[in-house]
Design a protein around this motif. Structure first.
Motif, PDB file in Angstrom:
ATOM      1  N   SER A 187      26.679 -21.379 -13.369  1.00  4.61           N
ATOM      2  CA  SER A 187      25.793 -20.428 -12.374  1.00  4.61           C
ATOM      3  C   SER A 187      25.442 -21.279 -11.126  1.00  4.61           C
ATOM      4  O   SER A 187      24.941 -22.174 -11.069  1.00  4.61           O
ATOM      5  N   ALA A 188      25.811 -20.528  -9.961  1.00  2.99           N
ATOM      6  CA  ALA A 188      25.316 -20.942  -8.705  1.00  2.99           C
ATOM      7  C   ALA A 188      25.562 -20.215  -7.678  1.00  2.99           C
ATOM      8  O   ALA A 188      26.479 -19.261  -7.698  1.00  2.99           O
ATOM      9  N   ARG A 189      24.803 -20.266  -6.535  1.00  2.00           N
ATOM     10  CA  ARG A 189      25.154 -19.220  -5.422  1.00  2.00           C
ATOM     11  C   ARG A 189      25.085 -17.820  -5.831  1.00  2.00           C
ATOM     12  O   ARG A 189      25.850 -16.957  -5.384  1.00  2.00           O
ATOM     13  N   HIS A 190      24.335 -17.607  -6.659  1.00  2.00           N
ATOM     14  CA  HIS A 190      23.926 -16.087  -6.896  1.00  2.00           C
ATOM     15  C   HIS A 190      25.321 -15.751  -7.814  1.00  2.00           C
ATOM     16  O   HIS A 190      25.455 -14.377  -7.890  1.00  2.00           O
ATOM     17  N   CYS A 191      25.989 -16.498  -8.257  1.00  2.00           N
ATOM     18  CA  CYS A 191      27.107 -15.965  -9.084  1.00  2.00           C
ATOM     19  C   CYS A 191      27.081 -16.621 -10.295  1.00  2.00           C
ATOM     20  O   CYS A 191      26.447 -17.682 -10.689  1.00  2.00           O
ATOM     21  N   GLN A 192      27.827 -16.093 -11.432  1.00  2.09           N
ATOM     22  CA  GLN A 192      27.802 -16.724 -12.459  1.00  2.09           C
ATOM     23  C   GLN A 192      29.358 -16.558 -13.111  1.00  2.09           C
ATOM     24  O   GLN A 192      30.414 -15.757 -12.899  1.00  2.09           O
ATOM     25  N   LEU A 193      29.698 -17.743 -14.076  1.00  2.00           N
ATOM     26  CA  LEU A 193      31.183 -17.776 -14.452  1.00  2.00           C
ATOM     27  C   LEU A 193      30.905 -17.526 -16.145  1.00  2.00           C
ATOM     28  O   LEU A 193      30.283 -18.455 -16.690  1.00  2.00           O
ATOM     29  N   TRP A 194      31.717 -16.770 -16.828  1.00  2.00           N
ATOM     30  CA  TRP A 194      31.657 -16.612 -18.172  1.00  2.00           C
ATOM     31  C   TRP A 194      32.941 -16.856 -18.863  1.00  2.00           C
ATOM     32  O   TRP A 194      34.155 -16.674 -17.967  1.00  2.00           O
ATOM     33  N   ARG A 195      33.041 -17.246 -20.074  1.00  2.00           N
ATOM     34  CA  ARG A 195      34.576 -17.465 -20.942  1.00  2.00           C
ATOM     35  C   ARG A 195      34.146 -16.986 -22.213  1.00  2.00           C
ATOM     36  O   ARG A 195      33.141 -16.966 -22.848  1.00  2.00           O
ATOM     37  N   VAL A 196      35.303 -16.304 -22.588  1.00  2.00           N
ATOM     38  CA  VAL A 196      35.706 -16.074 -24.140  1.00  2.00           C
ATOM     39  C   VAL A 196      37.099 -16.425 -24.425  1.00  2.00           C
ATOM     40  O   VAL A 196      37.953 -16.336 -23.768  1.00  2.00           O
ATOM     41  N   LEU A 197      37.052 -16.939 -25.746  1.00  2.00           N
ATOM     42  CA  LEU A 197      38.254 -17.151 -26.414  1.00  2.00           C
ATOM     43  C   LEU A 197      38.598 -16.006 -27.031  1.00  2.00           C
ATOM     44  O   LEU A 197      37.967 -15.480 -27.965  1.00  2.00           O
ATOM     45  N   VAL A 198      39.772 -15.456 -26.594  1.00  2.00           N
ATOM     46  CA  VAL A 198      40.381 -14.107 -27.090  1.00  2.00           C
ATOM     47  C   VAL A 198      40.842 -14.231 -28.594  1.00  2.00           C
ATOM     48  O   VAL A 198      41.866 -14.821 -28.913  1.00  2.00           O
ATOM     49  N   GLU A 199      39.970 -13.703 -29.385  1.00  2.00           N
ATOM     50  CA  GLU A 199      40.178 -13.847 -30.714  1.00  2.00           C
ATOM     51  C   GLU A 199      40.513 -12.207 -31.402  1.00  2.00           C
ATOM     52  O   GLU A 199      41.528 -12.331 -32.504  1.00  2.00           O
ATOM     53  N   GLN A 200      40.195 -11.427 -30.856  1.00  2.00           N
ATOM     54  CA  GLN A 200      40.690  -9.953 -31.105  1.00  2.00           C
ATOM     55  C   GLN A 200      41.512  -9.542 -29.718  1.00  2.00           C
ATOM     56  O   GLN A 200      40.867  -9.037 -28.974  1.00  2.00           O
ATOM     57  N   SER A 201      42.796  -9.745 -29.709  1.00  2.18           N
ATOM     58  CA  SER A 201      43.462  -9.274 -28.630  1.00  2.18           C
ATOM     59  C   SER A 201      44.097  -7.790 -28.938  1.00  2.18           C
ATOM     60  O   SER A 201      44.666  -7.536 -29.770  1.00  2.18           O
ATOM     61  N   PRO A 202      43.589  -6.918 -27.723  1.00  2.38           N
ATOM     62  CA  PRO A 202      43.840  -5.450 -27.939  1.00  2.38           C
ATOM     63  C   PRO A 202      45.364  -5.312 -27.656  1.00  2.38           C
ATOM     64  O   PRO A 202      46.097  -6.099 -26.977  1.00  2.38           O
ATOM     65  N   PRO A 203      46.007  -4.109 -27.944  1.00  3.73           N
ATOM     66  CA  PRO A 203      47.282  -3.634 -27.358  1.00  3.73           C
ATOM     67  C   PRO A 203      47.192  -3.710 -26.262  1.00  3.73           C
ATOM     68  O   PRO A 203      46.215  -3.198 -25.381  1.00  3.73           O
ATOM     69  N   ALA A 204      48.500  -3.770 -25.355  1.00  2.00           N
ATOM     70  CA  ALA A 204      48.631  -3.655 -24.008  1.00  2.00           C
ATOM     71  C   ALA A 204      48.164  -2.167 -23.722  1.00  2.00           C
ATOM     72  O   ALA A 204      48.598  -1.204 -24.452  1.00  2.00           O
ATOM     73  N   PRO A 205      47.324  -2.028 -22.326  1.00  2.00           N
ATOM     74  CA  PRO A 205      46.716  -0.521 -22.289  1.00  2.00           C
ATOM     75  C   PRO A 205      47.756   0.514 -21.775  1.00  2.00           C
ATOM     76  O   PRO A 205      48.750  -0.008 -21.163  1.00  2.00           O
ATOM     77  N   VAL A 206      47.813   1.752 -22.255  1.00  2.00           N
ATOM     78  CA  VAL A 206      48.646   2.684 -21.926  1.00  2.00           C
ATOM     79  C   VAL A 206      48.494   3.385 -20.728  1.00  2.00           C
ATOM     80  O   VAL A 206      47.122   3.903 -20.633  1.00  2.00           O
ATOM     81  N   LEU A 207      48.764   3.207 -19.499  1.00  2.00           N
ATOM     82  CA  LEU A 207      48.201   3.480 -18.235  1.00  2.00           C
ATOM     83  C   LEU A 207      47.709   5.050 -18.403  1.00  2.00           C
ATOM     84  O   LEU A 207      46.702   5.569 -17.693  1.00  2.00           O
ATOM     85  N   GLY A 208      48.755   5.882 -18.810  1.00  2.00           N
ATOM     86  CA  GLY A 208      48.398   7.219 -18.752  1.00  2.00           C
ATOM     87  C   GLY A 208      46.989   7.756 -19.452  1.00  2.00           C
ATOM     88  O   GLY A 208      46.412   8.612 -19.443  1.00  2.00           O
ATOM     89  N   GLU A 209      46.497   6.891 -20.443  1.00  3.55           N
ATOM     90  CA  GLU A 209      45.292   7.095 -21.161  1.00  3.55           C
ATOM     91  C   GLU A 209      43.972   6.655 -20.305  1.00  3.55           C
ATOM     92  O   GLU A 209      43.144   6.909 -20.748  1.00  3.55           O
ATOM     93  N   TRP A 210      44.370   6.046 -19.156  1.00  5.66           N
ATOM     94  CA  TRP A 210      43.068   5.476 -18.474  1.00  5.66           C
ATOM     95  C   TRP A 210      42.844   6.433 -17.207  1.00  5.66           C
ATOM     96  O   TRP A 210      42.105   6.267 -16.372  1.00  5.66           O
ATOM     97  N   THR A 211      43.823   7.486 -17.119  1.00  7.34           N
ATOM     98  CA  THR A 211      43.689   8.349 -15.953  1.00  7.34           C
ATOM     99  C   THR A 211      42.704   9.694 -16.222  1.00  7.34           C
ATOM    100  O   THR A 211      42.407   9.802 -17.290  1.00  7.34           O
ATOM    101  N   LYS A 212      42.255  10.046 -15.142  1.00  2.00           N
ATOM    102  CA  LYS A 212      41.404  11.237 -15.357  1.00  2.00           C
ATOM    103  C   LYS A 212      41.909  12.378 -14.361  1.00  2.00           C
ATOM    104  O   LYS A 212      42.642  12.036 -13.194  1.00  2.00           O
ATOM    105  N   HIS A 213      41.973  13.471 -15.055  1.00  2.00           N
ATOM    106  CA  HIS A 213      42.516  14.774 -14.152  1.00  2.00           C
ATOM    107  C   HIS A 213      41.417  15.804 -13.873  1.00  2.00           C
ATOM    108  O   HIS A 213      40.320  15.775 -14.743  1.00  2.00           O
ATOM    109  N   TYR A 214      41.456  16.227 -12.762  1.00  2.00           N
ATOM    110  CA  TYR A 214      40.510  17.430 -12.244  1.00  2.00           C
ATOM    111  C   TYR A 214      41.447  18.318 -11.356  1.00  2.00           C
ATOM    112  O   TYR A 214      42.506  17.954 -10.859  1.00  2.00           O
ATOM    113  N   ARG A 215      40.763  19.499 -11.174  1.00  3.09           N
ATOM    114  CA  ARG A 215      41.340  20.406 -10.274  1.00  3.09           C
ATOM    115  C   ARG A 215      40.548  21.091  -9.351  1.00  3.09           C
ATOM    116  O   ARG A 215      39.243  21.050  -9.322  1.00  3.09           O
TER     117      ARG A 215
END
Length: 335
Positions: free
Chosen positions: A126-154
Protein backbone atom coordinates in the motif's frame (compact mmCIF):
# COMPACT_ATOMS: atom_id res chain seq x y z
CA UNK A 1 4.39 7.46 -13.83
CA UNK A 2 0.97 6.49 -12.51
CA UNK A 3 0.91 5.78 -8.76
CA UNK A 4 -0.51 2.29 -9.36
CA UNK A 5 2.33 1.47 -11.72
CA UNK A 6 4.84 2.69 -9.15
CA UNK A 7 3.28 0.36 -6.60
CA UNK A 8 3.90 -2.62 -8.89
CA UNK A 9 7.51 -1.58 -9.46
CA UNK A 10 8.02 -1.46 -5.68
CA UNK A 11 7.42 -5.23 -5.76
CA UNK A 12 9.57 -6.44 -8.68
CA UNK A 13 9.78 -10.08 -7.54
CA UNK A 14 6.07 -10.53 -8.30
CA UNK A 15 6.23 -9.18 -11.86
CA UNK A 16 9.50 -10.37 -13.37
CA UNK A 17 7.98 -12.92 -15.79
CA UNK A 18 5.29 -13.00 -18.47
CA UNK A 19 2.70 -10.90 -16.67
CA UNK A 20 -0.45 -9.61 -18.34
CA UNK A 21 -1.22 -6.03 -17.33
CA UNK A 22 -4.95 -5.56 -17.86
CA UNK A 23 -6.32 -2.02 -18.09
CA UNK A 24 -2.88 -0.52 -17.59
CA UNK A 25 -2.33 3.25 -17.75
CA UNK A 26 -0.53 4.89 -20.66
CA UNK A 27 2.80 5.28 -18.90
CA UNK A 28 6.22 3.56 -18.95
CA UNK A 29 5.25 0.47 -16.94
CA UNK A 30 5.52 -1.87 -19.94
CA UNK A 31 8.96 -0.49 -20.71
CA UNK A 32 10.02 -1.16 -17.13
CA UNK A 33 8.75 -4.77 -17.33
CA UNK A 34 10.22 -6.09 -20.61
CA UNK A 35 8.63 -9.56 -20.33
CA UNK A 36 5.17 -8.22 -19.59
CA UNK A 37 2.48 -7.38 -22.11
CA UNK A 38 -0.67 -5.31 -21.90
CA UNK A 39 -4.38 -5.63 -22.50
CA UNK A 40 -6.34 -2.41 -22.94
CA UNK A 41 -9.95 -1.72 -23.83
CA UNK A 42 -9.42 2.05 -24.04
CA UNK A 43 -8.11 3.31 -27.37
CA UNK A 44 -6.69 6.48 -25.83
CA UNK A 45 -4.45 4.32 -23.60
CA UNK A 46 -3.77 1.59 -26.16
CA UNK A 47 -2.55 3.90 -28.94
CA UNK A 48 0.44 5.43 -27.11
CA UNK A 49 1.26 2.06 -25.50
CA UNK A 50 1.41 0.17 -28.77
CA UNK A 51 3.59 2.86 -30.31
CA UNK A 52 6.15 2.78 -27.52
CA UNK A 53 6.36 -0.94 -26.65
CA UNK A 54 6.89 -2.82 -29.92
CA UNK A 55 3.31 -4.02 -30.12
CA UNK A 56 3.25 -5.63 -26.68
CA UNK A 57 -0.29 -4.44 -26.07
CA UNK A 58 -3.63 -5.93 -27.12
CA UNK A 59 -6.90 -4.01 -27.68
CA UNK A 60 -10.29 -5.62 -27.20
CA UNK A 61 -12.90 -6.96 -24.79
CA UNK A 62 -11.14 -10.29 -24.26
CA UNK A 63 -7.54 -10.98 -23.18
CA UNK A 64 -4.93 -11.92 -25.77
CA UNK A 65 -4.46 -15.61 -26.56
CA UNK A 66 -0.84 -15.49 -25.36
CA UNK A 67 -0.10 -17.57 -22.26
CA UNK A 68 0.83 -15.63 -19.14
CA UNK A 69 2.18 -16.67 -15.76
CA UNK A 70 0.27 -14.03 -13.80
CA UNK A 71 -2.06 -11.13 -14.42
CA UNK A 72 -2.69 -7.74 -12.88
CA UNK A 73 -6.04 -5.97 -13.18
CA UNK A 74 -5.98 -2.20 -12.80
CA UNK A 75 -9.28 -1.55 -11.08
CA UNK A 76 -11.89 -0.11 -13.46
CA UNK A 77 -14.72 2.16 -12.37
CA UNK A 78 -17.58 -0.30 -12.83
CA UNK A 79 -18.09 -3.13 -10.36
CA UNK A 80 -19.82 -5.23 -13.02
CA UNK A 81 -16.91 -4.73 -15.39
CA UNK A 82 -14.52 -5.68 -12.59
CA UNK A 83 -16.47 -8.93 -12.17
CA UNK A 84 -16.26 -9.69 -15.88
CA UNK A 85 -12.55 -8.89 -16.15
CA UNK A 86 -11.59 -10.86 -13.04
CA UNK A 87 -13.55 -13.83 -14.35
CA UNK A 88 -11.83 -13.57 -17.74
CA UNK A 89 -8.42 -13.54 -16.11
CA UNK A 90 -9.06 -16.16 -13.43
CA UNK A 91 -10.36 -18.55 -16.10
CA UNK A 92 -6.86 -18.48 -17.62
CA UNK A 93 -4.89 -18.63 -14.37
CA UNK A 94 -5.62 -21.92 -12.60
CA UNK A 95 -2.93 -22.38 -9.96
CA UNK A 96 -1.33 -19.02 -10.78
CA UNK A 97 -1.52 -15.57 -9.17
CA UNK A 98 -3.99 -12.83 -10.00
CA UNK A 99 -3.35 -9.31 -8.74
CA UNK A 100 -5.67 -6.34 -8.30
CA UNK A 101 -4.37 -2.79 -7.95
CA UNK A 102 -6.29 0.43 -7.50
CA UNK A 103 -6.85 3.61 -5.56
CA UNK A 104 -8.50 3.63 -2.17
CA UNK A 105 -10.97 6.27 -3.31
CA UNK A 106 -11.91 4.00 -6.24
CA UNK A 107 -12.95 1.27 -3.81
CA UNK A 108 -9.98 -1.10 -4.00
CA UNK A 109 -10.72 -2.58 -0.56
CA UNK A 110 -14.30 -3.40 -1.58
CA UNK A 111 -13.17 -4.73 -4.94
CA UNK A 112 -10.54 -6.95 -3.30
CA UNK A 113 -13.40 -8.93 -1.76
CA UNK A 114 -14.36 -9.98 -5.29
CA UNK A 115 -11.13 -11.98 -5.37
CA UNK A 116 -12.53 -14.32 -2.73
CA UNK A 117 -14.39 -16.21 -5.45
CA UNK A 118 -11.04 -17.59 -6.64
CA UNK A 119 -9.04 -18.17 -3.45
CA UNK A 120 -7.77 -16.37 -0.36
CA UNK A 121 -6.70 -12.81 -1.24
CA UNK A 122 -4.21 -10.81 0.77
CA UNK A 123 -2.76 -7.32 0.50
CA UNK A 124 0.80 -7.14 -0.85
CA UNK A 125 1.53 -3.44 -0.49
CA UNK A 126 0.00 0.00 0.00
CA UNK A 127 1.41 3.39 -0.99
CA UNK A 128 0.33 6.76 -2.40
CA UNK A 129 -3.34 6.05 -1.63
CA UNK A 130 -3.22 2.82 -3.67
CA UNK A 131 -3.29 -0.86 -2.70
CA UNK A 132 -2.01 -4.04 -4.35
CA UNK A 133 -3.78 -7.35 -3.67
CA UNK A 134 -2.92 -10.93 -4.68
CA UNK A 135 -4.86 -14.19 -4.87
CA UNK A 136 -3.63 -17.60 -5.97
CA UNK A 137 -6.38 -18.87 -8.26
CA UNK A 138 -7.50 -22.11 -6.61
CA UNK A 139 -11.06 -22.05 -7.97
CA UNK A 140 -10.69 -21.22 -11.65
CA UNK A 141 -14.07 -20.34 -13.20
CA UNK A 142 -15.16 -21.25 -16.71
CA UNK A 143 -14.43 -18.59 -19.32
CA UNK A 144 -17.29 -16.11 -19.31
CA UNK A 145 -19.85 -16.28 -22.11
CA UNK A 146 -20.18 -12.72 -23.35
CA UNK A 147 -23.92 -12.93 -24.02
CA UNK A 148 -24.54 -13.72 -20.36
CA UNK A 149 -22.99 -10.39 -19.35
CA UNK A 150 -25.12 -8.16 -21.59
CA UNK A 151 -28.10 -6.12 -20.46
CA UNK A 152 -31.06 -5.41 -22.76
CA UNK A 153 -33.57 -2.60 -22.59
CA UNK A 154 -36.06 -0.94 -24.92
CA UNK A 155 -36.54 2.74 -25.73
CA UNK A 156 -39.94 3.86 -27.08
CA UNK A 157 -39.51 6.37 -29.91
CA UNK A 158 -41.93 8.04 -32.32
CA UNK A 159 -40.74 5.86 -35.20
CA UNK A 160 -40.81 2.63 -33.19
CA UNK A 161 -39.20 0.90 -30.26
CA UNK A 162 -35.41 0.80 -30.13
CA UNK A 163 -33.62 -2.21 -28.64
CA UNK A 164 -30.38 -1.47 -26.80
CA UNK A 165 -27.74 -3.99 -25.70
CA UNK A 166 -24.87 -3.00 -23.43
CA UNK A 167 -21.86 -4.62 -21.79
CA UNK A 168 -20.38 -3.98 -18.34
CA UNK A 169 -18.40 -0.76 -18.16
CA UNK A 170 -20.40 1.01 -20.87
CA UNK A 171 -21.94 4.33 -19.87
CA UNK A 172 -25.45 3.90 -18.40
CA UNK A 173 -25.13 0.11 -18.60
CA UNK A 174 -28.60 -1.41 -18.81
CA UNK A 175 -30.70 1.75 -18.80
CA UNK A 176 -31.36 4.97 -20.74
CA UNK A 177 -29.77 7.97 -19.05
CA UNK A 178 -31.68 11.25 -18.77
CA UNK A 179 -29.29 13.23 -20.99
CA UNK A 180 -29.52 10.81 -23.90
CA UNK A 181 -33.31 10.65 -23.49
CA UNK A 182 -33.50 14.43 -23.91
CA UNK A 183 -31.17 14.43 -26.91
CA UNK A 184 -33.20 11.67 -28.61
CA UNK A 185 -36.08 14.16 -28.74
CA UNK A 186 -33.97 16.68 -30.65
CA UNK A 187 -32.79 14.70 -33.68
CA UNK A 188 -35.23 16.06 -36.26
CA UNK A 189 -34.34 18.08 -39.34
CA UNK A 190 -30.64 17.35 -39.44
CA UNK A 191 -28.72 18.62 -42.47
CA UNK A 192 -28.33 16.16 -45.32
CA UNK A 193 -25.03 14.32 -45.39
CA UNK A 194 -22.89 12.06 -43.19
CA UNK A 195 -23.70 11.97 -39.46
CA UNK A 196 -21.36 11.22 -36.54
CA UNK A 197 -22.40 9.88 -33.14
CA UNK A 198 -19.41 10.93 -31.03
CA UNK A 199 -18.86 8.89 -27.86
CA UNK A 200 -21.52 6.43 -28.95
CA UNK A 201 -21.57 4.21 -25.85
CA UNK A 202 -24.05 1.37 -26.39
CA UNK A 203 -25.16 2.92 -29.69
CA UNK A 204 -28.51 4.38 -28.64
CA UNK A 205 -28.16 7.62 -30.60
CA UNK A 206 -26.34 6.02 -33.52
CA UNK A 207 -28.98 3.32 -34.01
CA UNK A 208 -31.78 5.89 -33.76
CA UNK A 209 -30.03 8.09 -36.33
CA UNK A 210 -29.37 5.20 -38.71
CA UNK A 211 -33.04 4.27 -38.63
CA UNK A 212 -34.34 7.83 -38.96
CA UNK A 213 -31.94 8.82 -41.76
CA UNK A 214 -31.53 5.59 -43.80
CA UNK A 215 -30.21 7.41 -46.88
CA UNK A 216 -27.41 9.14 -44.93
CA UNK A 217 -24.24 7.44 -43.72
CA UNK A 218 -23.89 7.24 -39.94
CA UNK A 219 -20.64 6.67 -38.02
CA UNK A 220 -20.49 5.65 -34.36
CA UNK A 221 -17.22 6.56 -32.65
CA UNK A 222 -15.94 5.65 -29.19
CA UNK A 223 -12.63 4.96 -27.44
CA UNK A 224 -13.89 1.98 -25.40
CA UNK A 225 -13.87 -1.55 -26.87
CA UNK A 226 -16.82 -2.54 -24.67
CA UNK A 227 -18.84 0.39 -26.02
CA UNK A 228 -17.90 -0.43 -29.61
CA UNK A 229 -18.97 -4.05 -29.22
CA UNK A 230 -22.21 -2.93 -27.56
CA UNK A 231 -22.86 -0.53 -30.44
CA UNK A 232 -22.45 -3.39 -32.95
CA UNK A 233 -24.95 -5.46 -30.95
CA UNK A 234 -27.45 -2.59 -30.77
CA UNK A 235 -27.25 -1.89 -34.50
CA UNK A 236 -27.81 -5.57 -35.29
CA UNK A 237 -30.71 -5.80 -32.84
CA UNK A 238 -32.47 -2.99 -34.73
CA UNK A 239 -31.55 -4.25 -38.22
CA UNK A 240 -29.77 -1.02 -39.15
CA UNK A 241 -26.32 -0.46 -40.59
CA UNK A 242 -23.68 2.08 -39.64
CA UNK A 243 -19.92 2.33 -39.38
CA UNK A 244 -18.45 1.72 -35.90
CA UNK A 245 -15.00 3.23 -35.33
CA UNK A 246 -12.48 3.03 -32.49
CA UNK A 247 -10.85 6.40 -31.87
CA UNK A 248 -9.05 8.37 -29.20
CA UNK A 249 -11.11 11.49 -29.86
CA UNK A 250 -12.60 13.74 -32.50
CA UNK A 251 -9.20 14.15 -34.18
CA UNK A 252 -9.50 10.55 -35.40
CA UNK A 253 -12.76 11.26 -37.24
CA UNK A 254 -11.53 11.68 -40.82
CA UNK A 255 -14.75 12.53 -42.62
CA UNK A 256 -16.46 15.89 -43.06
CA UNK A 257 -19.86 15.53 -41.45
CA UNK A 258 -23.13 17.34 -41.96
CA UNK A 259 -23.96 16.74 -38.29
CA UNK A 260 -22.19 15.62 -35.14
CA UNK A 261 -24.45 14.33 -32.36
CA UNK A 262 -23.11 13.61 -28.90
CA UNK A 263 -23.76 12.99 -25.26
CA UNK A 264 -20.07 13.65 -24.62
CA UNK A 265 -18.12 12.07 -21.78
CA UNK A 266 -16.73 14.07 -18.91
CA UNK A 267 -15.40 11.27 -16.72
CA UNK A 268 -12.19 9.28 -17.09
CA UNK A 269 -12.15 6.45 -14.58
CA UNK A 270 -13.30 7.93 -11.29
CA UNK A 271 -11.93 11.39 -12.11
CA UNK A 272 -13.78 14.22 -13.80
CA UNK A 273 -12.13 14.99 -17.12
CA UNK A 274 -13.45 17.51 -19.66
CA UNK A 275 -10.57 17.26 -22.14
CA UNK A 276 -12.27 14.96 -24.67
CA UNK A 277 -15.40 17.11 -24.78
CA UNK A 278 -13.51 20.38 -24.92
CA UNK A 279 -11.46 19.00 -27.80
CA UNK A 280 -14.73 18.16 -29.55
CA UNK A 281 -16.08 21.68 -29.08
CA UNK A 282 -12.87 23.30 -30.31
CA UNK A 283 -12.23 20.95 -33.23
CA UNK A 284 -15.78 20.28 -34.45
CA UNK A 285 -15.37 22.96 -37.13
CA UNK A 286 -12.61 20.90 -38.74
CA UNK A 287 -14.96 17.93 -39.05
CA UNK A 288 -18.13 19.75 -40.12
CA UNK A 289 -19.04 21.08 -43.53
CA UNK A 290 -19.93 24.74 -43.64
CA UNK A 291 -23.50 24.92 -42.35
CA UNK A 292 -23.07 21.59 -40.54
CA UNK A 293 -24.47 21.22 -37.05
CA UNK A 294 -23.16 20.06 -33.70
CA UNK A 295 -25.88 18.97 -31.27
CA UNK A 296 -24.85 17.91 -27.77
CA UNK A 297 -26.50 17.34 -24.43
CA UNK A 298 -24.72 18.40 -21.26
CA UNK A 299 -25.29 19.27 -17.65
CA UNK A 300 -26.35 22.88 -17.39
CA UNK A 301 -23.50 23.71 -15.03
CA UNK A 302 -21.01 23.02 -17.84
CA UNK A 303 -20.24 26.31 -19.57
CA UNK A 304 -20.13 25.05 -23.14
CA UNK A 305 -22.14 27.76 -25.01
CA UNK A 306 -19.31 30.35 -24.99
CA UNK A 307 -16.88 27.76 -26.35
CA UNK A 308 -19.30 26.74 -29.10
CA UNK A 309 -19.96 30.35 -30.05
CA UNK A 310 -16.24 31.07 -30.18
CA UNK A 311 -15.33 28.16 -32.45
CA UNK A 312 -18.46 27.61 -34.54
CA UNK A 313 -20.04 31.03 -34.63
CA UNK A 314 -23.46 30.40 -33.08
CA UNK A 315 -25.10 28.44 -30.29
CA UNK A 316 -28.68 27.99 -29.12
CA UNK A 317 -30.45 25.92 -26.48
CA UNK A 318 -32.94 23.53 -28.08
CA UNK A 319 -34.37 21.94 -24.92
CA UNK A 320 -33.91 21.79 -21.15
CA UNK A 321 -35.00 19.24 -18.57
CA UNK A 322 -33.80 17.76 -15.32
CA UNK A 323 -30.53 19.65 -15.15
CA UNK A 324 -29.61 18.98 -18.79
CA UNK A 325 -29.78 21.12 -21.90
CA UNK A 326 -29.40 20.30 -25.58
CA UNK A 327 -27.17 22.75 -27.41
CA UNK A 328 -27.16 23.33 -31.17
CA UNK A 329 -24.30 25.07 -32.93
CA UNK A 330 -24.02 25.69 -36.66
CA UNK A 331 -20.62 25.90 -38.33
CA UNK A 332 -20.69 29.36 -39.89
CA UNK A 333 -16.96 29.59 -40.49
CA UNK A 334 -14.69 28.37 -43.25
CA UNK A 335 -12.01 25.89 -42.23
Amino acid sequence: MDAKSQLLLRNPSHFAGTVLLAGLPADDLLKALPQAFGWSWQMDAYTPLTRSTDGRCHFGIEPPSTEFAAAVLFLPKSREQTDYLLTQLAARLAGRPLYLVGEKRAGIERAAKQLQAFGSPHKIDSARHCQLWRVLVEQSPPAPVLGEWTKHYRVPLADGELRVISLPGVFAHGHLDAGTALLLEQLNALPRGPILDFGCGAGVLGAALARRYPDQSVTLLDSCAFALHSAHLTLAANSVEAKVQAACGIADAKQDFAAIISNPPFHQGIATCYQTTEDLLREARSHLVRGGELRIVANRFLKYPPILSQYLGSCETMAERGGFHVLRAVNQRAK
